[in-house]
Design a protein around this motif. Structure first.
Motif, PDB file in Angstrom:
ATOM      1  N   PRO A 101      90.778  66.069   9.356  1.00  0.00           N
ATOM      2  CA  PRO A 101      92.801  65.983   9.140  1.00  0.00           C
ATOM      3  C   PRO A 101      92.792  66.539  10.510  1.00  0.00           C
ATOM      4  CG  PRO A 101      91.603  67.324   7.174  1.00  0.00           C
ATOM      5  CD  PRO A 101      90.376  67.186   8.555  1.00  0.00           C
ATOM      6  N   HIS A 103      95.770  67.770  11.049  1.00  0.00           N
ATOM      7  CA  HIS A 103      96.187  69.249  11.226  1.00  0.00           C
ATOM      8  C   HIS A 103      96.048  69.922  10.867  1.00  0.00           C
ATOM      9  CE1 HIS A 103     101.028  68.412  10.165  1.00  0.00           C
ATOM     10  NE2 HIS A 103     100.501  66.628   9.795  1.00  0.00           N
ATOM     11  N   ASP A 104      94.554  69.890  10.840  1.00  0.00           N
ATOM     12  CA  ASP A 104      93.257  70.970  10.783  1.00  0.00           C
ATOM     13  C   ASP A 104      93.081  71.147  12.394  1.00  0.00           C
ATOM     14  OD1 ASP A 104      93.233  70.746   8.234  1.00  0.00           O
ATOM     15  OD2 ASP A 104      91.362  70.746   8.686  1.00  0.00           O
ATOM     16  N   ALA A 107      95.845  72.385  14.096  1.00  0.00           N
ATOM     17  CA  ALA A 107      95.584  74.280  14.282  1.00  0.00           C
ATOM     18  C   ALA A 107      95.186  74.564  15.386  1.00  0.00           C
ATOM     19  CB  ALA A 107      95.129  74.652  12.556  1.00  0.00           C
TER      20      ALA A 107
ATOM     21  N   VAL B 105     103.152  63.453  15.363  1.00  0.00           N
ATOM     22  CA  VAL B 105     102.081  63.752  15.689  1.00  0.00           C
ATOM     23  C   VAL B 105     101.515  63.770  17.344  1.00  0.00           C
ATOM     24  CG1 VAL B 105      98.934  64.779  15.872  1.00  0.00           C
ATOM     25  CG2 VAL B 105     100.172  64.281  13.365  1.00  0.00           C
ATOM     26  N   VAL B 139     102.176  74.883  15.857  1.00  0.00           N
ATOM     27  CA  VAL B 139     101.592  75.078  14.727  1.00  0.00           C
ATOM     28  C   VAL B 139     101.518  76.831  14.119  1.00  0.00           C
ATOM     29  CG1 VAL B 139     100.825  72.743  14.553  1.00  0.00           C
ATOM     30  CG2 VAL B 139      99.518  74.507  15.053  1.00  0.00           C
ATOM     31  N   ASP B 180      99.826  66.922   5.123  1.00  0.00           N
ATOM     32  CA  ASP B 180      98.654  66.472   5.800  1.00  0.00           C
ATOM     33  C   ASP B 180      99.354  65.105   6.166  1.00  0.00           C
ATOM     34  OD1 ASP B 180      96.820  67.881   6.419  1.00  0.00           O
ATOM     35  OD2 ASP B 180      96.391  68.141   4.643  1.00  0.00           O
ATOM     36  N   ASP B 206      97.658  61.162   6.899  1.00  0.00           N
ATOM     37  CA  ASP B 206      96.490  61.088   7.297  1.00  0.00           C
ATOM     38  C   ASP B 206      95.106  60.994   6.209  1.00  0.00           C
ATOM     39  OD1 ASP B 206      94.353  61.927   8.634  1.00  0.00           O
ATOM     40  OD2 ASP B 206      94.677  64.036   8.876  1.00  0.00           O
ATOM     41  N   ASP B 208      92.619  61.084   6.725  1.00  0.00           N
ATOM     42  CA  ASP B 208      90.775  61.666   6.541  1.00  0.00           C
ATOM     43  C   ASP B 208      91.568  62.836   5.975  1.00  0.00           C
ATOM     44  OD1 ASP B 208      89.604  60.435   8.761  1.00  0.00           O
ATOM     45  OD2 ASP B 208      89.953  61.584   9.894  1.00  0.00           O
ATOM     46  N   ALA B 209      92.733  63.251   4.948  1.00  0.00           N
ATOM     47  CA  ALA B 209      93.013  64.669   4.395  1.00  0.00           C
ATOM     48  C   ALA B 209      93.241  64.176   3.265  1.00  0.00           C
ATOM     49  CB  ALA B 209      94.073  65.005   6.039  1.00  0.00           C
ATOM     50  N   PHE B 211      91.534  63.691   0.524  1.00  0.00           N
ATOM     51  CA  PHE B 211      90.273  64.472  -0.773  1.00  0.00           C
ATOM     52  C   PHE B 211      90.882  65.197  -0.871  1.00  0.00           C
ATOM     53  CE2 PHE B 211      89.725  66.289   3.621  1.00  0.00           C
ATOM     54  CZ  PHE B 211      89.522  67.690   3.566  1.00  0.00           C
ATOM     55  N   ARG B 212      92.140  66.021   0.454  1.00  0.00           N
ATOM     56  CA  ARG B 212      93.204  67.841   0.033  1.00  0.00           C
ATOM     57  C   ARG B 212      94.484  66.759  -1.543  1.00  0.00           C
ATOM     58  NH1 ARG B 212      92.310  70.091   5.076  1.00  0.00           N
ATOM     59  NH2 ARG B 212      93.813  69.531   6.299  1.00  0.00           N
TER      60      ARG B 212
END
Lengths: 290, 371
Positions: A101, A103-104, A107, B105, B139, B180, B206, B208-209, B211-212
């Motif tokens: 992700p 955002h990860d 970070a 982003v 961040v 996300d 996103d 890729d995110a 999944f959460r």
């Protein structure tokens, strides 16, 4: 000479007991990389072909000097593993996983920066100082020592370019895969600056693609800072706007990141651009003659 | 994953960002009912694209009957390449000023960036750089109040409007991080009397995110073939030519398309089989290409993790079990190359060493040698 990694670099593999981790541990050892330890939570005390496995990075760091780490960790858990490596003081972190992700990724980059860790990737094949140390998944046989530095946003395409160079008799000094994601650690500018200083590199090949502004920014930097010859290859000339071509960055949005814009910027910085992979060795030969 | 405007606005409301009163309608009757409760309304086609106003996808009325007519004209119609399934019916705002506010982003900076302008509205892309406020965020500290104060200062607003915009910006950042998001955009952010209201919502999550974020609605933008490819773990984009393409890696796939174009051909698709695809996924990918009835198929493999013999076996499997009625051109180098070439030879195919030779051959076949 080489940049970032060399024959003395001690490498840790996070996720060494997984299929990919074990397979590539062997490939890297075969290439000559000093793999000193592996980490797999719950597998501490075991070994992979004699490489000791620890439960945590800190445990591995108690027993070994760790200069670099490579992650074979599924994307959802990659952030934690990256933080763990950075917290343990590892200075070069290679992040193979794709689909991390964004955002990860942001970070991780912020934490790495405050700790002085160089991050390669994510979504990269890794980096190699040819004949000395390979930290990644690229096929060993194409990375033979020489004096061409290669820096690429894309993996297989980089193999293609290096394969073309090798076939034409050019070996490589260091080859760096920046990674195909929107947010990655090392960028063209940082690698170009290192290659400019590296006595083992005579010319630099940049492998870029449509989307984003990395090539344009690199072009602006080359103008003022790079004296060695730089040759570029760009993929995606035929890509239609608005369609994302696999890589998160490879999309022409709002008229930005076009092939033509990048060629213009690079040419203005004195960088010849190959439109097709097989043209790269010819341009390298011409640049070295000057 | 892009969200529809109405979904974005539902999320805005959850994060304390004021949105116009309204509701979403899938039928003309529903549209009339919502309009009847509100009065003066705007009816907006819900598609995953901007510039709807210019394309006739937005209408204004004060009459519920007319709202129904607007809705029935929009529903089911094609707009900018999308079919309209729903319309958003909401209160028409009295617009005093239009601002622009977004978070996205910035890959080059590796940070989130706030984009804001006092010149929002339809032609935001043409707003000169000096009228666009850009502020990167760290961040590790997130969006602190001082950042919001600086944004409103640069926008040139003061007092209660400044306070409201600051609050909206904090809500937007919280949403950006918690969901996300790759993009949260309000254009226009309307000043209506003493109120600041988000008149539009553009939200991209996103992929890729996801999944959460199982609680988010699922919005499908892909074609059937693209969906199937995604399930197989392939990266696939449909194009409008007649040479089907499969390669391993996004960059090399793009380079393959470039070569086809260079030799005067037209690719039918972008298909990145990824690294390390085994026999079965590769066979599935080949079947997918066949389903589009191309004039030729070009397979370009530089095997690193991908093994050449796996690719060759996948080809042999599909040829023997399903049949391949179109000419196939294969370039094969890398891991287990010799084994792969041998398998192909047994199946009547001589693989190329260089990708430009293979691309030229595929174009020759597809164009009947006209190029």
């Amino acid at each position: 000479m080489a940049i970032y990694i060399n024959e003395h670099t001690n490498v840790l593999i996070q996720g060494i007991t997984g299929n990919q981790g074990t397979f590539h541990a062997r490939q890297m050892v075969k290439y000559g990389t000093r793999i000193v330890a592996g980490v797999s939570p719950g597998k501490g005390g075991k070994d992979v072909d004699g490489i000791p496995v620890y439960d945590t990075v800190a445990a591995a760091a108690e027993e070994h000097r760790l200069d670099a780490s490579i992650l074979f960790i599924p994307a959802p858990f990659a952030k934690d593993a990256a933080f763990e490596a950075i917290a343990a003081g590892i200075k070069v972190l290679v992040m193979l996983p794709e689909h991390i992700p964004v955002h990860d990724a942001m970070a991780i980059m912020a934490y790495a920066k405050s700790n002085g860790t160089v991050v390669v990737g994510p979504n990269t094949f890794g980096l190699v100082s040819s004949g000395k140390c390979k930290i990644g998944i690229m096929p060993n046989q194409f990375f033979i020592p020489g004096d061409i530095g290669v820096v690429s946003r894309s993996g297989t395409l980089c193999y293609e370019i290096v394969g073309n160079l090798t076939a034409a008799g050019y070996g490589t000094s260091t080859v760096v895969g920046l990674g195909g994601d929107r947010v990655v650690g090392l960028n063209f500018i940082e690698v170009l600056a290192e290659m400019e200083k590296d006595a083992g590199t005579k010319a630099i090949v940049m492998v870029g693609e449509i989307g984003g502004s990395a090539e344009e920014e690199a072009a602006a930097f080359i103008k003022g800072h790079i004296k060695k010859p730089v040759i570029a290859y760009l993929a995606g000339k035929s890509a239609p706007p608005g369609k994302r071509m696999g890589h998160a960055g490879a999309i022409i949005e709002r008229g930005k990141g076009t092939f033509e814009g990048k060629v213009q910027a690079l040419n203005a910085a004195g960088v010849p651009v190959a439109e097709l992979p097989f043209q790269v060795p010819e341009l390298v030969a011409a640049a070295l003659k000057k | 994953m892009k969200l529809f405007e109405y979904m974005g606005k539902e999320l805005f409301a959850r994060y304390g960002i004021p949105v116009p009163e309204g509701g979403v309608a899938a039928t003309a009757a529903e549209a009339a009912e919502i309009a009847g409760k509100i009065g003066s309304v705007v009816v907006k086609s819900q598609i995953l694209s901007g510039k709807r106003g210019k394309a006739g996808g937005i209408g204004f009325t004060e009459d519920p009957q007319e709202a129904a007519e607007l809705a029935s004209r929009m529903l089911g119609s094609e707009l900018r390449g999308f079919t309209v399934d729903k319309v958003l019916v909401e209160q028409k705002l009295k617009i005093d000023r239009e601002f622009y506010l977004a978070l996205t982003v910035d890959g080059a900076a590796r940070k989130p960036v706030i984009l804001a302008s006092a010149f929002g509205g339809m032609d935001i892309e043409d707003v000169p750089e000096e009228h666009m406020v850009r502020m990167h965020l760290d961040v590790t500290i997130g969006l602190q109040p001082f950042v919001a104060r600086e944004v409103v200062r640069r926008l040139g607003v003061t007092g209660d409007v400044a306070r409201q915009i600051s609050a909206i910006l904090s809500g937007l950042y919280k949403m950006f991080v918690e969901l996300d998001a790759e993009l949260v955009e309000i254009n226009p952010l309307v000043i209506s009397g003493d109120k600041v209201i988000a008149a539009d919502a553009k939200v991209t999550i996103d992929d890729d995110a996801l999944f959460r974020h199982k609680d988010l609605p699922v919005v499908e933008e892909r074609t059937e073939a693209e969906k199937k490819a995604h399930e197989l773990g392939l990266s696939y984009v449909e194009l409008d030519g007649d040479i089907a393409v499969m390669a391993n890696g996004a960059g090399i796939t793009m380079a393959t398309l470039d070569l086809i174009q260079y030799y005067g051909g037209k690719p039918a698709n972008f298909l990145d089989a990824g690294g390390g695809a085994g026999v079965e996924p590769t066979a599935k990918a080949l079947e997918l290409l066949l389903s589009k009835n191309p004039k030729a198929i070009l397979i370009n493999i530089f095997g690193g993790i991908t093994r050449c013999d796996d690719v060759a076996n996948a080809f042999a499997y599909v040829k023997q079990n399903i049949g391949i009625p179109v000419p196939v051109v294969i370039r094969l180098v890398g891991t287990n190359e010799d084994k792969g070439r041998e398998i192909l030879r047994e199946n009547g195919i001589e693989a190329y060493k260089f990708m430009h030779e293979a691309a030229a051959k595929a174009v020759e076949i597809a164009t009947g040698g006209r190029n």
